[in-house]
Every structure is written in structure tokens, then in C-alpha cells.
Design a protein around this motif. Sequence first.
Motif, PDB file in Angstrom:
ATOM      1  N   ALA A  28      13.577   4.954  -3.463  1.00 26.50           N
ATOM      2  CA  ALA A  28      14.176   4.115  -4.509  1.00 26.50           C
ATOM      3  C   ALA A  28      13.363   2.843  -4.762  1.00 26.50           C
ATOM      4  O   ALA A  28      13.385   2.304  -5.867  1.00 26.50           O
ATOM      5  CB  ALA A  28      15.617   3.756  -4.140  1.00 26.50           C
ATOM      6  N   VAL A  29      12.663   2.347  -3.729  1.00 29.23           N
ATOM      7  CA  VAL A  29      11.838   1.149  -3.958  1.00 29.23           C
ATOM      8  C   VAL A  29      10.389   1.513  -4.268  1.00 29.23           C
ATOM      9  O   VAL A  29       9.519   0.658  -4.320  1.00 29.23           O
ATOM     10  CB  VAL A  29      11.896   0.132  -2.783  1.00 29.23           C
ATOM     11  N   GLY A  30      10.141   2.800  -4.469  1.00 32.83           N
ATOM     12  CA  GLY A  30       8.823   3.224  -4.944  1.00 32.83           C
ATOM     13  C   GLY A  30       7.788   3.532  -3.882  1.00 32.83           C
ATOM     14  O   GLY A  30       6.590   3.559  -4.178  1.00 32.83           O
ATOM     15  N   ALA A  31       8.232   3.771  -2.619  1.00 34.14           N
ATOM     16  CA  ALA A  31       7.261   4.124  -1.575  1.00 34.14           C
ATOM     17  C   ALA A  31       6.638   5.489  -1.882  1.00 34.14           C
ATOM     18  O   ALA A  31       7.304   6.373  -2.422  1.00 34.14           O
ATOM     19  CB  ALA A  31       7.947   4.166  -0.210  1.00 34.14           C
ATOM     20  N   ALA A  32       5.371   5.634  -1.538  1.00 38.68           N
ATOM     21  CA  ALA A  32       4.667   6.891  -1.791  1.00 38.68           C
ATOM     22  C   ALA A  32       5.180   7.968  -0.836  1.00 38.68           C
ATOM     23  O   ALA A  32       5.500   7.674   0.317  1.00 38.68           O
ATOM     24  CB  ALA A  32       3.167   6.690  -1.583  1.00 38.68           C
ATOM     25  N   PRO A  33       5.232   9.221  -1.331  1.00 37.07           N
ATOM     26  CA  PRO A  33       5.747  10.316  -0.499  1.00 37.07           C
ATOM     27  C   PRO A  33       5.053  10.418   0.855  1.00 37.07           C
ATOM     28  O   PRO A  33       5.703  10.678   1.876  1.00 37.07           O
ATOM     29  CB  PRO A  33       5.493  11.567  -1.343  1.00 37.07           C
ATOM     30  N   GLN A  34       3.745  10.201   0.899  1.00 36.81           N
ATOM     31  CA  GLN A  34       3.059  10.341   2.200  1.00 36.81           C
ATOM     32  C   GLN A  34       3.473   9.256   3.178  1.00 36.81           C
ATOM     33  O   GLN A  34       3.479   9.462   4.393  1.00 36.81           O
ATOM     34  CB  GLN A  34       1.524  10.420   2.058  1.00 36.81           C
ATOM     35  N   ASN A  35       3.876   8.076   2.662  1.00 38.56           N
ATOM     36  CA  ASN A  35       4.350   7.016   3.555  1.00 38.56           C
ATOM     37  C   ASN A  35       5.754   7.327   4.065  1.00 38.56           C
ATOM     38  O   ASN A  35       6.088   7.045   5.217  1.00 38.56           O
ATOM     39  CB  ASN A  35       4.321   5.666   2.856  1.00 38.56           C
ATOM     40  N   ILE A  36       6.581   7.895   3.217  1.00 33.40           N
ATOM     41  CA  ILE A  36       7.926   8.302   3.642  1.00 33.40           C
ATOM     42  C   ILE A  36       7.793   9.362   4.735  1.00 33.40           C
ATOM     43  O   ILE A  36       8.490   9.330   5.748  1.00 33.40           O
ATOM     44  CB  ILE A  36       8.748   8.830   2.436  1.00 33.40           C
ATOM     45  N   HIS A  37       6.830  10.234   4.548  1.00 36.87           N
ATOM     46  CA  HIS A  37       6.568  11.283   5.533  1.00 36.87           C
ATOM     47  C   HIS A  37       6.154  10.664   6.875  1.00 36.87           C
ATOM     48  O   HIS A  37       6.596  11.105   7.939  1.00 36.87           O
ATOM     49  CB  HIS A  37       5.472  12.197   4.990  1.00 36.87           C
ATOM     50  N   ARG A  38       5.339   9.628   6.831  1.00 38.04           N
ATOM     51  CA  ARG A  38       4.898   8.963   8.075  1.00 38.04           C
ATOM     52  C   ARG A  38       6.075   8.291   8.786  1.00 38.04           C
ATOM     53  O   ARG A  38       6.171   8.321  10.016  1.00 38.04           O
ATOM     54  CB  ARG A  38       3.826   7.914   7.768  1.00 38.04           C
ATOM     55  N   VAL A  39       6.969   7.665   8.005  1.00 41.32           N
ATOM     56  CA  VAL A  39       8.154   7.031   8.603  1.00 41.32           C
ATOM     57  C   VAL A  39       9.008   8.100   9.286  1.00 41.32           C
ATOM     58  O   VAL A  39       9.439   7.940  10.428  1.00 41.32           O
ATOM     59  CB  VAL A  39       8.986   6.292   7.524  1.00 41.32           C
ATOM     60  N   ASN A  40       9.219   9.213   8.584  1.00 44.55           N
ATOM     61  CA  ASN A  40      10.024  10.299   9.152  1.00 44.55           C
ATOM     62  C   ASN A  40       9.427  10.815  10.454  1.00 44.55           C
ATOM     63  O   ASN A  40      10.146  11.045  11.422  1.00 44.55           O
ATOM     64  CB  ASN A  40      10.127  11.471   8.159  1.00 44.55           C
ATOM     65  N   ALA A  41       8.113  10.971  10.454  1.00 45.26           N
ATOM     66  CA  ALA A  41       7.438  11.499  11.641  1.00 45.26           C
ATOM     67  C   ALA A  41       7.616  10.533  12.812  1.00 45.26           C
ATOM     68  O   ALA A  41       7.873  10.942  13.944  1.00 45.26           O
ATOM     69  CB  ALA A  41       5.964  11.738  11.352  1.00 45.26           C
ATOM     70  N   ARG A  42       7.513   9.241  12.535  1.00 42.20           N
ATOM     71  CA  ARG A  42       7.650   8.248  13.605  1.00 42.20           C
ATOM     72  C   ARG A  42       9.076   8.235  14.167  1.00 42.20           C
ATOM     73  O   ARG A  42       9.288   8.213  15.369  1.00 42.20           O
ATOM     74  CB  ARG A  42       7.280   6.869  13.064  1.00 42.20           C
ATOM     75  N   LEU A  43      10.049   8.253  13.260  1.00 45.68           N
ATOM     76  CA  LEU A  43      11.438   8.216  13.728  1.00 45.68           C
ATOM     77  C   LEU A  43      11.823   9.498  14.470  1.00 45.68           C
ATOM     78  O   LEU A  43      12.603   9.453  15.417  1.00 45.68           O
ATOM     79  CB  LEU A  43      12.387   7.959  12.558  1.00 45.68           C
ATOM     80  N   SER A  44      11.249  10.599  14.054  1.00 47.33           N
ATOM     81  CA  SER A  44      11.587  11.870  14.707  1.00 47.33           C
ATOM     82  C   SER A  44      11.226  11.842  16.183  1.00 47.33           C
ATOM     83  O   SER A  44      11.869  12.500  17.002  1.00 47.33           O
ATOM     84  CB  SER A  44      10.848  13.037  14.040  1.00 47.33           C
ATOM     85  N   GLN A  45      10.220  11.049  16.527  1.00 48.28           N
ATOM     86  CA  GLN A  45       9.821  10.950  17.944  1.00 48.28           C
ATOM     87  C   GLN A  45      10.925  10.312  18.793  1.00 48.28           C
ATOM     88  O   GLN A  45      10.931  10.450  20.006  1.00 48.28           O
ATOM     89  CB  GLN A  45       8.553  10.119  18.086  1.00 48.28           C
ATOM     90  N   LEU A  46      11.842   9.575  18.138  1.00 48.52           N
ATOM     91  CA  LEU A  46      12.908   8.900  18.884  1.00 48.52           C
ATOM     92  C   LEU A  46      14.158   9.770  19.032  1.00 48.52           C
ATOM     93  O   LEU A  46      15.116   9.402  19.701  1.00 48.52           O
ATOM     94  CB  LEU A  46      13.298   7.594  18.177  1.00 48.52           C
ATOM     95  N   ARG A  47      14.124  10.921  18.384  1.00 49.18           N
ATOM     96  CA  ARG A  47      15.321  11.767  18.349  1.00 49.18           C
ATOM     97  C   ARG A  47      15.850  12.064  19.750  1.00 49.18           C
ATOM     98  O   ARG A  47      17.031  11.884  20.027  1.00 49.18           O
ATOM     99  CB  ARG A  47      14.995  13.067  17.622  1.00 49.18           C
ATOM    100  N   ALA A  48      14.954  12.478  20.630  1.00 52.70           N
ATOM    101  CA  ALA A  48      15.376  12.894  21.973  1.00 52.70           C
ATOM    102  C   ALA A  48      15.990  11.753  22.794  1.00 52.70           C
ATOM    103  O   ALA A  48      16.846  12.002  23.638  1.00 52.70           O
ATOM    104  CB  ALA A  48      14.203  13.506  22.715  1.00 52.70           C
ATOM    105  N   VAL A  49      15.568  10.505  22.558  1.00 55.21           N
ATOM    106  CA  VAL A  49      16.131   9.415  23.368  1.00 55.21           C
ATOM    107  C   VAL A  49      17.408   8.841  22.753  1.00 55.21           C
ATOM    108  O   VAL A  49      18.187   8.185  23.436  1.00 55.21           O
ATOM    109  CB  VAL A  49      15.119   8.259  23.641  1.00 55.21           C
ATOM    110  N   ILE A  50      17.659   9.076  21.470  1.00 56.87           N
ATOM    111  CA  ILE A  50      18.828   8.492  20.803  1.00 56.87           C
ATOM    112  C   ILE A  50      19.993   9.489  20.720  1.00 56.87           C
ATOM    113  O   ILE A  50      21.150   9.123  20.917  1.00 56.87           O
ATOM    114  CB  ILE A  50      18.433   7.954  19.400  1.00 56.87           C
ATOM    115  N   VAL A  51      19.673  10.743  20.447  1.00 59.18           N
ATOM    116  CA  VAL A  51      20.738  11.745  20.278  1.00 59.18           C
ATOM    117  C   VAL A  51      21.307  12.161  21.633  1.00 59.18           C
ATOM    118  O   VAL A  51      20.568  12.525  22.548  1.00 59.18           O
ATOM    119  CB  VAL A  51      20.194  12.986  19.517  1.00 59.18           C
ATOM    120  N   GLU A  52      22.643  12.067  21.760  1.00 59.60           N
ATOM    121  CA  GLU A  52      23.306  12.479  23.006  1.00 59.60           C
ATOM    122  C   GLU A  52      24.129  13.746  22.806  1.00 59.60           C
ATOM    123  O   GLU A  52      24.444  14.435  23.763  1.00 59.60           O
ATOM    124  CB  GLU A  52      24.223  11.351  23.513  1.00 59.60           C
ATOM    125  N   VAL A  53      24.521  14.000  21.558  1.00 56.36           N
ATOM    126  CA  VAL A  53      25.361  15.164  21.277  1.00 56.36           C
ATOM    127  C   VAL A  53      24.657  16.006  20.220  1.00 56.36           C
ATOM    128  O   VAL A  53      24.494  15.559  19.084  1.00 56.36           O
ATOM    129  CB  VAL A  53      26.745  14.733  20.738  1.00 56.36           C
TER     130      VAL A  53
END
Length: 119
Positions: free
Chosen positions: A92-117
Amino acid sequence: MKLYDEIGGDAAIAAVVSDYWHRVSTDELLSPWFSTIDSRQLRFHLHAYLTVALDGPELYKGRSMRHAHAGLRVTGEAFDLLVLRLGESLEAVGAAPQNIHRVNARLSQLRAVIVEVES
Ligand code: HEM
């Protein structure tokens, strides 16, 4: 270049926080996690979260992600939804798709430590 700068620095981040705040606080599945904390804390969460996600100038110095989320019983579904909503805000603020992809990839690395259920 840091993702933070590439996405547009402070001005873009302020716009993302506003947009994202609206999406999260009105989301049926996500809002229960934040109903016990006040709106200032939710904004703080989003700001700190974005600092982690985008590696901005104010590097995050708080509790570890595992410690901060311990006992919250965050579900896999909620985690994926939060990441998806952030992608929508960035778009919505105009970030490029490849940057959104990089953010997603970075956050996905935290999935295992944050998700409990796993839902
Ligand atoms: C996607 C990756 C996530 C990141 C990078 C992240 C980041 C953070 C950060 C930086 C804090 C503040 C920690 C502190 O300084 O004490 C925090 C707290 C918190 N997070 Fe997240 N978060 C993520 C996912 C989630 C999800 C999926 C939920 C629930 C749906 C959630 C709910 C909360 C709550 C309720 C707090 C406040 C805990 C407290 O103050 O006791 N977070 N998170």
C-alpha cells in the motif's frame, strides 16, 4: 542498501505503521492477542517488529523473540496472517515486490521461535 532505506526510510515506515496498525487492530483473528495490551503498546509492538523486520537504524535491543512471545500461544495461522498483513501494508505504501519478498523471508526465519501452537 538496508531494506529500511530501500523501502523509503522514516516517512515510509510511519505510513506503514499507520496502515498496519489499522489492519491488525481490526483483524478478527489477530486482535485477541493484542486486546490485553493497550494501543500504545500495540504501536510499540509494530514499531519494534518493523525494526526487526527491516533492520532499520534503531537496531532492536529488547527481549529475544523467543522470550517476548513465550506463553502467548501464538498459532501458525496467526503468524502467517501477520506476515501477510505486513506485506499488504508495504504494498500500500508502494514497496517493490522484491523488497516485500525479502521482508517475508526474514520474518519466516522467526516462525519456529514465535509459534507455539501449530494450527
Ligand atoms: C512475525 C514476527 C514477529 C516479530 C518480529 C515480533 C516482534 C515483537 C517484538 C519486537 C516485541 C516486543 C518485545 C519486547 O521488547 O518486550 C513483541 C511482543 C509481542 N508480540 Fe510479537 N512479533 C512477531 C509476531 C507476533 C505474532 C504472530 C503475535 C500474535 C499474533 C505477536 C504478539 C505479540 C504480543 C502480544 C507482544 C507483547 C508481549 C508482552 O508485552 O508481554 N507477535 N513482538
